[in-house]
Design a protein around this motif. Structure first.
Motif: not given
Length: 248
Positions: A33-36, A123-126, A133-138, A143-151
């Motif tokens: 909620i905060f980030l959105v 991502y979608l909230a911005y 929305t999906w202008f640069r899907f890459d 970003i999702l890969w970086l988040v998974l690596i962090s996790s």
């Protein structure tokens, strides 16, 4: 072996369910909620693609990708100790090293699920309000890969320290806010001693807009090698210590 596999599956499902749907379920809800809200209002500043990347870099990749593994990682074994359920687990026909890896895997899956939801919502909230929305899907995939690596890496860190020190949450808060947050932002080479340095180094190769694109870090091969070394070392250390620890 069959009994061990059954035990590992049962422990995995039980731990993931208790971690995601347990008493900390309000944490990702509040964070989302905060980030959105923050991302939506940032989109009104006409900052375009770069501002959105900078916001996600600062809030998601560099902060909440460290904080959420700390919240879940430091509690996944500690909760079992507090409710005494670990007594039943320790008597199950599961090798202790495999037991630790099961706790880690459960924490990693839980953190990954939560972070993918948080990241996608941010991502979608911005990008929905500014029509990209999906202008640069890459970029989104990177970003999702970086988040998974962090996790993956941070979960290994916090699960390992969760049963090795008396108050792991204090260490976790120090690590998140002081080491990664403050030291990681200092100029010079000291930031190279943070995990996020190598994660952002990878991001700078695949994202060519925003501050992360200009981040002066390590090469792709070096970053991956260092992160893998940290990850493997933490899991090896955690497995050894868990197998030899006397639990009350």
């Amino acid at each position: 072996m069959d009994l061990e596999i059954v035990g590992i599956k049962a422990l995995t499902m039980h731990t993931i369910r208790n971690t995601v749907l347990g008493k900390k379920i309000w944490v990702p809800v509040v964070v989302t909620i905060f980030l959105v809200i923050v991302m939506f209002y940032a989109s009104q500043d006409d900052g375009g693609l770069a501002l959105g990347i900078n916001m996600i870099d600062s809030l998601v990749i560099s902060f909440f990708s460290v904080l959420m593994p700390m919240v879940y990682g430091t509690s996944v074994i500690k909760d079992s100790l507090e409710d005494r359920s670990i007594t039943n687990v320790l008597t199950a026909p599961i090798d202790r090293k495999h037991m630790f890896l099961t706790y880690y895997f459960s924490a990693f899956v839980s953190v990954s699920f939560v972070m993918l939801f948080i990241t996608t919502s941010s991502y979608l909230a911005y990008y929905i309000p500014i029509g990209l929305t999906w202008f640069r899907f890459d970029y989104f995939v990177a970003i999702l890969w970086l988040v998974l690596i962090s996790s993956m890496v941070y979960s290994a860190l916090f699960v390992t320290i969760s049963f090795t020190i008396k108050k792991p949450v204090y260490f976790g808060l120090f690590y998140v806010f002081v080491w990664e947050g403050f030291v990681g932002a200092l100029p010079g080479r000291i930031k190279e001693f943070t995990i996020n340095h190598f994660i952002r180094s990878i991001g700078s190769i695949f994202i060519d807009v925003g501050d992360i694109a200009r981040y002066s870090g390590a090469g792709l091969g070096t970053s991956i090698a260092v992160l893998l070394l940290i990850w493997v070392s933490l899991l090896a250390l955690g497995s050894y210590m868990f197998a030899n620890k006397e639990f009350p």
